[in-house]
Design a protein around this motif. Sequence first.
Motif, short mmCIF file in Angstrom:
data_model
loop_
_atom_site.label_atom_id
_atom_site.label_comp_id
_atom_site.label_asym_id
_atom_site.label_seq_id
_atom_site.Cartn_x
_atom_site.Cartn_y
_atom_site.Cartn_z
N THR A 128 0.85 -1.20 0.00
CA THR A 128 0.00 0.00 0.00
C THR A 128 0.88 1.24 0.00
O THR A 128 1.90 1.27 0.68
CB THR A 128 -0.82 0.01 1.32
N ALA A 129 0.46 2.29 -0.72
CA ALA A 129 1.22 3.56 -0.69
C ALA A 129 1.17 4.13 0.73
O ALA A 129 0.19 3.96 1.45
CB ALA A 129 0.59 4.54 -1.66
N MET A 130 2.23 4.81 1.13
CA MET A 130 2.35 5.30 2.51
C MET A 130 1.15 6.14 2.94
O MET A 130 0.61 5.97 4.03
CB MET A 130 3.65 6.10 2.64
N SER A 131 0.70 7.04 2.07
CA SER A 131 -0.39 7.95 2.46
C SER A 131 -1.71 7.20 2.67
O SER A 131 -2.65 7.73 3.27
CB SER A 131 -0.59 9.04 1.40
N ASP A 132 -1.81 5.95 2.17
CA ASP A 132 -3.04 5.18 2.38
C ASP A 132 -3.07 4.45 3.73
O ASP A 132 -4.06 3.80 4.07
CB ASP A 132 -3.24 4.17 1.24
N HIS A 133 -1.99 4.56 4.50
CA HIS A 133 -2.01 3.99 5.87
C HIS A 133 -2.66 5.03 6.78
O HIS A 133 -1.99 5.77 7.50
CB HIS A 133 -0.59 3.66 6.34
N THR A 134 -4.00 5.08 6.72
CA THR A 134 -4.69 6.19 7.38
C THR A 134 -4.75 6.03 8.91
O THR A 134 -5.04 6.98 9.61
CB THR A 134 -6.12 6.32 6.84
N ASP A 135 -4.48 4.82 9.41
CA ASP A 135 -4.60 4.59 10.86
C ASP A 135 -3.23 4.32 11.48
O ASP A 135 -3.13 3.67 12.51
CB ASP A 135 -5.53 3.38 11.07
N ILE A 136 -2.21 4.86 10.87
CA ILE A 136 -0.85 4.50 11.28
C ILE A 136 -0.52 4.99 12.71
O ILE A 136 0.27 4.38 13.42
CB ILE A 136 0.18 5.01 10.24
N GLY A 137 -1.18 6.06 13.13
CA GLY A 137 -0.96 6.58 14.50
C GLY A 137 -1.26 5.52 15.54
O GLY A 137 -0.53 5.36 16.53
N ALA A 138 -2.35 4.75 15.30
CA ALA A 138 -2.76 3.73 16.27
C ALA A 138 -1.72 2.61 16.38
O ALA A 138 -1.63 1.93 17.41
CB ALA A 138 -4.10 3.16 15.85
N ASP B 274 -4.55 10.44 19.85
CA ASP B 274 -5.94 10.88 19.71
C ASP B 274 -6.56 11.24 21.06
O ASP B 274 -7.75 11.08 21.28
CB ASP B 274 -6.77 9.79 19.00
N THR B 275 -5.71 11.75 21.94
CA THR B 275 -6.16 12.22 23.26
C THR B 275 -7.31 13.21 23.12
O THR B 275 -7.32 14.01 22.18
CB THR B 275 -4.96 12.93 23.95
N THR B 276 -8.23 13.15 24.07
CA THR B 276 -9.38 14.07 24.01
C THR B 276 -9.04 15.41 24.66
O THR B 276 -8.12 15.50 25.48
CB THR B 276 -10.58 13.48 24.77
N GLU B 277 -9.83 16.41 24.31
CA GLU B 277 -9.64 17.71 24.95
C GLU B 277 -9.91 17.61 26.45
O GLU B 277 -9.25 18.27 27.25
CB GLU B 277 -10.58 18.74 24.31
N PRO C 164 5.27 8.20 12.15
CA PRO C 164 5.35 7.65 10.79
C PRO C 164 4.27 8.19 9.86
O PRO C 164 3.26 8.73 10.30
CB PRO C 164 5.12 6.16 11.03
N GLY C 165 4.49 7.98 8.56
CA GLY C 165 3.43 8.19 7.58
C GLY C 165 3.15 9.65 7.25
O GLY C 165 3.93 10.54 7.56
N ASP C 166 1.98 9.83 6.62
CA ASP C 166 1.56 11.13 6.12
C ASP C 166 0.97 11.96 7.27
O ASP C 166 0.01 11.52 7.91
CB ASP C 166 0.50 10.88 5.03
N PRO C 167 1.48 13.18 7.48
CA PRO C 167 0.93 14.00 8.58
C PRO C 167 -0.57 14.29 8.42
O PRO C 167 -1.25 14.54 9.41
CB PRO C 167 1.75 15.30 8.49
N LYS C 168 -1.06 14.19 7.19
CA LYS C 168 -2.50 14.46 6.98
C LYS C 168 -3.37 13.33 7.53
O LYS C 168 -4.59 13.45 7.56
CB LYS C 168 -2.79 14.68 5.50
#
Length: 354
Positions: A140-150, A197-200, A217-221
């Motif tokens: 998969t292209a790097m920007s498609d790893h949309t849940d990489i933060g987890a 993904d800490t809450t306010e 890692p990954g795309d900052p977007k």
Amino acid sequence: MTDAYVALEGERVVSARARAPGRTRGELVFTTAYTGYEESLTDPSYEEQVLTFSYPLIGNYGVRSERFESDRVHPRAVVARELTDDVASWLTEEDVPAVDHLDTRELVIGIREEGAMRCGVVAGDDVTPDDALDELAQCTAMSDHTDIGAQVSVDDPVTYNRDGTGPSVALIDCGAKDSIATSLIDRGATVHVLPYDTTEAAIEELSPDLLFVSNGPGDPKNFDATSKLVETYAGEIPMAGICLGQQVIADTLGGDTEKMTFGHRGVNQPVRDLETGQVLMTTQNHGYTVSDPGELNVTQINVNDDTPEGLDSDELDIKTRQYHPEANPGPHDTLGFFDEVLGMVESKSTVSAD
Ligand SMILES: NC(=O)CC[C@H](N)C(=O)O
């Protein structure tokens, strides 16, 4: 006889020697660092990437956990001209495929010319070139790893140095290298490492003096939740960012980011401070860059390609760096960043005390 293959975009397959078995895929990148392989291999920013070392011999001073930057190896696979037995056994234990005895010069020239690319890596007695191509086809292209933060963030908050005499820092963990927390703790700060993904509500409860957005890692977007925190607290709580942290903060505050051709990865990237004219040698590991600083001012640039390396705002109390000031591995020119960002808090308390 060969028992390992690397498949590159364009259906090209390179033969190699297996050093740690397995089959995997990821974005093929390279680092020019000649030391610090333990720190690089445990840097969470390499998640979903295949790391090629351009330096020809990796592992010549062993493997010691004191130098790790997290609790596991993050690249999906490792490529080098020659890996020592120490590193090969460590990667075998970690279940991370590794290959050597291939022409890494040619590989690196290919990445420089064509850009970071998807690849497949297979290593072990029974692998074939088609297996490597199979892995490539599933990559998969790097920007498609949309849940990489987890994949890299802490699940629950952890507090270090609770009785510290310095400021209280909320370190938003987008895949933080351990030495970022250590650099703050060494300066007396209490550090709360919080999920990306800490809450306010969690931030309000802690009421930190400084919000610090880490590397990752990954795309900052793909870090929407972190971006929301930046949007809420910019101008309210002094803010710092390193690498992905700089990118997310700029992206949120009216700026933009884009993917670079092959990025900056190494321990000798020259950075000019625009105010003092001083050139700092820095450690870097990134494939995206800030293309528009938005509300922030560019205060430092990369000498090689003029990309922004430091963004600051006195009005909003924000300081970010694209490089790694914690310098593990690396030259120590930039450690002063931690004093500067903690200084934003101290000068703020001096102002409000008056
Ligand atoms: N080290 C980092 O934080 C990397 C940031 C981002 N993933 C990039 O590649 O640009």
